[in-house]
Design a protein around this motif. Structure first.
Motif, PDB file in Angstrom:
ATOM      1  N   THR A 110       0.805  -1.229   0.000  1.00  0.00           N
ATOM      2  CA  THR A 110       0.000   0.000   0.000  1.00  0.00           C
ATOM      3  C   THR A 110       0.834   1.274   0.000  1.00  0.00           C
ATOM      4  OG1 THR A 110      -0.142  -0.051   2.425  1.00  0.00           O
ATOM      5  CG2 THR A 110      -1.879  -1.161   1.173  1.00  0.00           C
ATOM      6  N   ASP A 111       2.087   1.215   0.459  1.00  0.00           N
ATOM      7  CA  ASP A 111       2.901   2.422   0.577  1.00  0.00           C
ATOM      8  C   ASP A 111       3.886   2.604  -0.561  1.00  0.00           C
ATOM      9  OD1 ASP A 111       1.678   3.102   2.966  1.00  0.00           O
ATOM     10  OD2 ASP A 111       3.085   1.947   4.174  1.00  0.00           O
ATOM     11  N   LEU A 112       3.797   1.760  -1.571  1.00  0.00           N
ATOM     12  CA  LEU A 112       4.731   1.816  -2.693  1.00  0.00           C
ATOM     13  C   LEU A 112       4.006   2.299  -3.945  1.00  0.00           C
ATOM     14  CD1 LEU A 112       7.783   0.905  -2.983  1.00  0.00           C
ATOM     15  CD2 LEU A 112       6.887  -1.041  -4.231  1.00  0.00           C
ATOM     16  N   CYS A 113       4.649   3.186  -4.689  1.00  0.00           N
ATOM     17  CA  CYS A 113       4.110   3.634  -5.977  1.00  0.00           C
ATOM     18  C   CYS A 113       4.540   2.620  -7.035  1.00  0.00           C
ATOM     19  CB  CYS A 113       4.629   5.029  -6.310  1.00  0.00           C
ATOM     20  SG  CYS A 113       4.122   5.635  -7.931  1.00  0.00           S
ATOM     21  N   TRP A 114       3.655   1.654  -7.330  1.00  0.00           N
ATOM     22  CA  TRP A 114       4.034   0.537  -8.189  1.00  0.00           C
ATOM     23  C   TRP A 114       4.236   0.950  -9.644  1.00  0.00           C
ATOM     24  CZ3 TRP A 114       5.889  -3.918  -6.626  1.00  0.00           C
ATOM     25  CH2 TRP A 114       5.636  -4.314  -5.312  1.00  0.00           C
ATOM     26  N   GLN A 115       3.606   2.013 -10.087  1.00  0.00           N
ATOM     27  CA  GLN A 115       3.823   2.442 -11.459  1.00  0.00           C
ATOM     28  C   GLN A 115       5.213   3.028 -11.661  1.00  0.00           C
ATOM     29  OE1 GLN A 115       1.181   5.572 -12.591  1.00  0.00           O
ATOM     30  NE2 GLN A 115       1.847   6.971 -10.992  1.00  0.00           N
ATOM     31  N   CYS A 116       5.927   3.278 -10.546  1.00  0.00           N
ATOM     32  CA  CYS A 116       7.266   3.863 -10.654  1.00  0.00           C
ATOM     33  C   CYS A 116       8.310   2.862 -11.143  1.00  0.00           C
ATOM     34  CB  CYS A 116       7.692   4.444  -9.312  1.00  0.00           C
ATOM     35  SG  CYS A 116       6.710   5.859  -8.768  1.00  0.00           S
ATOM     36  N   ILE A 117       7.965   1.567 -11.213  1.00  0.00           N
ATOM     37  CA  ILE A 117       8.936   0.600 -11.739  1.00  0.00           C
ATOM     38  C   ILE A 117       9.025   0.677 -13.262  1.00  0.00           C
ATOM     39  CG2 ILE A 117       8.487  -0.928  -9.795  1.00  0.00           C
ATOM     40  CD1 ILE A 117       6.956  -2.752 -11.704  1.00  0.00           C
ATOM     41  N   PHE A 118       8.089   1.363 -13.899  1.00  0.00           N
ATOM     42  CA  PHE A 118       8.063   1.471 -15.353  1.00  0.00           C
ATOM     43  C   PHE A 118       8.803   2.728 -15.815  1.00  0.00           C
ATOM     44  CE2 PHE A 118       3.931  -0.586 -14.140  1.00  0.00           C
ATOM     45  CZ  PHE A 118       4.310  -1.867 -14.470  1.00  0.00           C
ATOM     46  N   ALA A 146       6.756   8.118   1.034  1.00  0.00           N
ATOM     47  CA  ALA A 146       5.876   6.999   1.392  1.00  0.00           C
ATOM     48  C   ALA A 146       5.134   7.242   2.696  1.00  0.00           C
ATOM     49  CB  ALA A 146       6.687   5.707   1.493  1.00  0.00           C
ATOM     50  N   LYS A 147       5.736   7.996   3.595  1.00  0.00           N
ATOM     51  CA  LYS A 147       5.119   8.367   4.865  1.00  0.00           C
ATOM     52  C   LYS A 147       5.551   9.769   5.223  1.00  0.00           C
ATOM     53  CE  LYS A 147       4.471   3.872   7.150  1.00  0.00           C
ATOM     54  NZ  LYS A 147       3.045   4.011   7.365  1.00  0.00           N
ATOM     55  N   PRO A 148       4.648  10.556   5.834  1.00  0.00           N
ATOM     56  CA  PRO A 148       3.358  10.197   6.424  1.00  0.00           C
ATOM     57  C   PRO A 148       2.206  10.054   5.432  1.00  0.00           C
ATOM     58  CG  PRO A 148       3.794  12.519   6.760  1.00  0.00           C
ATOM     59  CD  PRO A 148       5.037  11.939   6.142  1.00  0.00           C
ATOM     60  N   VAL A 149       2.356  10.625   4.219  1.00  0.00           N
ATOM     61  CA  VAL A 149       1.316  10.505   3.204  1.00  0.00           C
ATOM     62  C   VAL A 149       1.974  10.040   1.914  1.00  0.00           C
ATOM     63  CG1 VAL A 149      -0.465  11.683   1.862  1.00  0.00           C
ATOM     64  CG2 VAL A 149      -0.071  12.346   4.247  1.00  0.00           C
ATOM     65  N   ARG A 150       1.512   8.940   1.383  1.00  0.00           N
ATOM     66  CA  ARG A 150       2.134   8.374   0.189  1.00  0.00           C
ATOM     67  C   ARG A 150       1.852   9.226  -1.039  1.00  0.00           C
ATOM     68  NH1 ARG A 150       0.430   3.244  -3.417  1.00  0.00           N
ATOM     69  NH2 ARG A 150      -0.641   4.941  -4.447  1.00  0.00           N
ATOM     70  N   ASP A 151       2.887   9.395  -1.852  1.00  0.00           N
ATOM     71  CA  ASP A 151       2.724  10.080  -3.136  1.00  0.00           C
ATOM     72  C   ASP A 151       2.354   9.050  -4.198  1.00  0.00           C
ATOM     73  OD1 ASP A 151       2.673  11.967  -5.076  1.00  0.00           O
ATOM     74  OD2 ASP A 151       4.751  12.609  -4.860  1.00  0.00           O
ATOM     75  N   PHE A 152       1.721   9.521  -5.265  1.00  0.00           N
ATOM     76  CA  PHE A 152       1.281   8.618  -6.330  1.00  0.00           C
ATOM     77  C   PHE A 152       2.129   8.763  -7.587  1.00  0.00           C
ATOM     78  CE2 PHE A 152      -2.361   8.950  -3.561  1.00  0.00           C
ATOM     79  CZ  PHE A 152      -2.832   7.653  -3.510  1.00  0.00           C
ATOM     80  N   MET A 153       3.266   9.446  -7.453  1.00  0.00           N
ATOM     81  CA  MET A 153       4.188   9.548  -8.571  1.00  0.00           C
ATOM     82  C   MET A 153       5.598   9.699  -8.030  1.00  0.00           C
ATOM     83  SD  MET A 153       3.576  13.448  -9.906  1.00  0.00           S
ATOM     84  CE  MET A 153       3.722  14.859  -8.810  1.00  0.00           C
ATOM     85  N   TRP A 174       4.732  18.231  -6.346  1.00  0.00           N
ATOM     86  CA  TRP A 174       4.300  16.976  -5.750  1.00  0.00           C
ATOM     87  C   TRP A 174       4.005  17.052  -4.252  1.00  0.00           C
ATOM     88  CZ3 TRP A 174       7.488  15.592  -1.778  1.00  0.00           C
ATOM     89  CH2 TRP A 174       8.775  16.136  -1.780  1.00  0.00           C
ATOM     90  N   GLY A 175       4.285  18.195  -3.597  1.00  0.00           N
ATOM     91  CA  GLY A 175       4.271  18.229  -2.140  1.00  0.00           C
ATOM     92  C   GLY A 175       2.972  18.607  -1.467  1.00  0.00           C
ATOM     93  N   ALA A 176       1.893  18.826  -2.213  1.00  0.00           N
ATOM     94  CA  ALA A 176       0.642  19.266  -1.590  1.00  0.00           C
ATOM     95  C   ALA A 176       0.095  18.208  -0.628  1.00  0.00           C
ATOM     96  CB  ALA A 176      -0.394  19.582  -2.675  1.00  0.00           C
ATOM     97  N   LEU A 177      -0.167  18.622   0.622  1.00  0.00           N
ATOM     98  CA  LEU A 177      -0.789  17.782   1.649  1.00  0.00           C
ATOM     99  C   LEU A 177       0.046  16.559   2.018  1.00  0.00           C
ATOM    100  CD1 LEU A 177      -4.477  17.806   0.317  1.00  0.00           C
ATOM    101  CD2 LEU A 177      -3.416  19.389   1.938  1.00  0.00           C
ATOM    102  N   LYS A 178       1.357  16.592   1.739  1.00  0.00           N
ATOM    103  CA  LYS A 178       2.206  15.446   2.066  1.00  0.00           C
ATOM    104  C   LYS A 178       2.819  15.527   3.464  1.00  0.00           C
ATOM    105  CE  LYS A 178       1.717  13.318  -1.826  1.00  0.00           C
ATOM    106  NZ  LYS A 178       0.781  14.261  -2.464  1.00  0.00           N
ATOM    107  N   ASN A 179       2.646  16.674   4.140  1.00  0.00           N
ATOM    108  CA  ASN A 179       3.173  16.814   5.495  1.00  0.00           C
ATOM    109  C   ASN A 179       2.097  17.412   6.388  1.00  0.00           C
ATOM    110  OD1 ASN A 179       4.929  16.867   7.687  1.00  0.00           O
ATOM    111  ND2 ASN A 179       5.820  18.844   7.127  1.00  0.00           N
TER     112      ASN A 179
END
Length: 339
Positions: free
Chosen positions: A45-53, A295-302, A313-318
């Motif tokens: 759940t905490d990993l951006c899986w599309q980042c492997i591509f 990945a924490k405290p809020v996971r990013d999707f990219m 990319w930093g909106a609402l991540k802290n």
């Protein structure tokens, strides 16, 4: 007389034991107050899986990825050859390229706090503690300091996926580096031992060149020839936890990138995208072969390259009340000759 001496000694031992008990209780209470417990890092759940591509095989892009994160790689040829032990001597294979989630970095304001594990060990405080502060009288100089922890985190092996694939790292989870016990991380002057070349880049001309790296990082990927820059994060030097930025999120992102550079300089990190047959030591890092996401405290999707501005990319991540303790999932470019 001997019994009196023995009584005094036992009394002294009781006092010492009581002191240590109080000390342990104090540290335990302090740790709970500053380092909040939470849910350990979850690779699902905490990993951006599309980042492997993207994934490329024999020069053909099989699965596309985010265009802004594509970088040059070595998988452009249909076949490859690597040295092998006798009697083979040479082994023929097919070049494969992808982004491997194999490491992560914690950057924490609270010493010995492990947000990826969901707990903290102790409340050291003092000079080991981090956060933002203001310095100077006539002009205000803002800076941020954080400790960093480097973890070996081979996701594929942990999840027991692709276990027969030669290009996957087959190892276990490990805590590889803690900066709390490293005096070079705490002091910019002591860090000069590792980075004597930094004296060449502490001038306005060299720092002005970082503008080009910032533009390139925000538009696509890092300019590795400008190794003394971390895009919008500023200078890569000194290789310590001090950053001249009062934005906690962006400053901690820069500190995570510095951690990778520091370990590469110490020979503890090698680059898996410079040679199809081996991992290459890089005392001068190749930035564009790395990317990360919070990945924490809020996971990013990219994912983003080192130094990309937090305005993207930093909106609402802290969010508030999380203690400014972060986990940064690292993806390294993997170019491999698969047999």
């Amino acid at each position: 007389m001997p019994s009196t001496t023995r009584g005094k000694r036992s009394g002294s031992r009781d006092v010492v034991k009581g002191f240590f008990v109080l000390l342990i209780l104090f540290h335990a209470v302090g740790a709970q107050a500053v380092c909040r417990s939470g849910i350990p890092l979850n690779p699902v759940t905490d990993l951006c899986w599309q980042c492997i591509f993207p994934v490329s095989i024999a020069g053909i892009e099989i699965i596309p990825g985010p265009v802004e994160n594509n970088v040059p790689d070595l998988s452009g040829m249909p076949v490859c050859a690597c040295p092998a032990p006798p009697p083979l001597f040479i082994r023929i294979g097919i070049p494969v390229s992808f982004w491997e989630p194999a490491r992560y970095v914690e950057t924490v304001k609270d010493p010995y706090c492990f947000p990826s594990l969901g707990f903290g060990l102790t409340a050291a405080g003092g000079f080991l503690g981090g956060g933002s502060q203001e310095q100077g009288n006539a002009s205000v100089d803002t800076s941020t300091f954080a400790q960093a922890h480097y973890f070996i985190y081979p996701v594929w092996s942990i999840m027991e996926l692709l276990t027969d694939f030669a290009c996957i790292e087959h190892s276990g989870f490990d805590v590889a580096y803690l900066t709390e016990v490293d005096p070079l991380w705490q002091n910019d002057i002591l860090a000069f031992i590792l980075e004597p070349e930094s004296i060449l880049f502490g001038n306005p001309i060299a720092q002005t060149a970082c503008i080009a790296d910032s533009v390139s990082t925000n538009a696509g990927f890092s300019m590795s020839p400008l190794f003394w820059c971390i895009g919008s994060g500023g200078s890569a030097y000194p290789l310590t936890g001090h950053v001249n930025d009062d934005n906690e999120l962006m400053a901690n992102s820069t500190i995570a990138a510095r951690m990778v550079y520091k370990l590469a300089r110490e020979g503890l990190v090698c680059d898996t995208a410079l040679n199809l047959c081996a991992c290459v030591p890089t005392p001068i890092w190749v930035k564009h072969n790395w990317r990360m996401h919070v990945a924490k405290p809020v996971r990013d999707f990219m994912c983003h390259p080192f130094g990309r501005t937090g305005l993207i990319w930093g909106a609402l991540k802290n969010p508030p009340l999380v203690g400014d303790n972060f986990v940064w999932q690292l993806f390294r470019r993997r170019s491999c000759c698969a047999f």
